[in-house]
Structure formats: structure tokens, C-alpha cells
Design a protein around this motif. Structure first.
Motif: not given
Length: 154
Positions: A1-5, A36-40, A44-55
């Protein structure tokens, strides 16, 4: 899912255990995500991190560090029975958190004497389970606030 979660979970651990020092592991992009996550909300947070890796958001993965691993192990659900009644529900086709994880948590908590009300949604995935299960969960919680005894089905 991505780095957001992953970042949401890491930020939660860091809030509970500030000595973990999440900020020292984040790059500028990661610090931006956490802000961003502290305000949303979660969606929204999950979508913001989609397709991003922790690296993509760290200079070093905190989850690989011994102090983080120790705190995560201390926080592992199921190792300690909750002090209050729990309403636990899970979609049988959950693509994010395997159904067996929910079943195991129920068994662990029930085995430790917790009062657990379990509801399974066999034909639903993660989002479907959350959506369909939200109203019964809210009704269950309202019953606790109204002073009614918590049902359990361990």
C-alpha cells in the motif's frame, strides 16, 4: 500500500515512545509526510503515501533498528489482554491485514480472559469490512457509554 501506513504506525510509536527519535530517520519528504499526517485522516494519509517505499521517505529505516524492534514487540497486540471490553471485527477477504491475524488476536485475547465481541464479515475486504462494520461497532460503543454490559462471544 505504501509508506503512508508505515509512517502512520511509526509516528504513533514515536508519540508513545519519544526516545525512539523518528525525526532522525526521516528525510525532508518523510518529515513533510508526517507533518501532513498530523493534520489529516487515515484515508488521506494512506493515499498520500501510495506507491512510496519506506526508503523514499527515510535516510535509514527505523523499523530495522533494535530499539524500534524492542518497542514494537512490547506493543504487539495479543501479548496482553485489554483492560476494557473490545469489539473486534474483520473482513474475511481483507487484502491488507490477513483474516488469520484478526482470528489470532481474538483467540489470544479470549485466552487471556478478555471480554471480546467478535464479528466476521466473510465476503468483505479491508475497506468493505471497515465500512460495513463501522455502524455495528459504533452501536456497540454507544451501549458501553449508556452503561449496558458488554456482550462477549469468546
Amino acid at each position: 500500500i505504501g509508506a503512508g501506513l508505515i509512517l502512520m504506525a511509526a509516528a504513533g510509536q514515536n508519540a508513545a515512545f519519544p526516545e525512539l527519535g523518528l525525526d532522525k530517520y526521516l528525510n525532508d519528504k518523510g518529515r513533510g509526510y508526517v507533518d501532513f499526517m498530523k493534520k489529516n485522516c487515515v484515508a488521506e494519509n494512506a493515499v498520500a503515501g501510495l506507491f512510496q517505499h519506506i526508503s523514499d521517505v527515510t535516510v535509514k529505516n527505523p523499523l530495522d533498528e533494535p530499539d524500534w524492534q524492542a518497542r514494537l514487540n512490547e506493543s504487539h497486540l495479543g501479548t496482553k489482554a485489554p483492560d476494557a471490553p473490545v469489539y473486534l471485527y474483520h473482513g474475511g477477504l481483507d487484502e491488507l491485514i490477513p483474516y488469520a491475524v484478526g482470528e489470532r488476536l481474538r483467540a489470544d485475547w479470549c485466552g487471556k480472559g478478555a471480554r471480546v465481541q467478535w464479528k466476521s464479515y466473510p465476503l468483505l475486504g479491508h475497506i468493505g469490512g471497515v465500512t460495513v462494520g463501522a455502524l455495528p461497532a459504533a452501536d456497540w460503543l454507544a451501549g458501553r457509554f449508556a452503561g449496558r454490559a458488554a456482550p462477549g462471544n469468546c
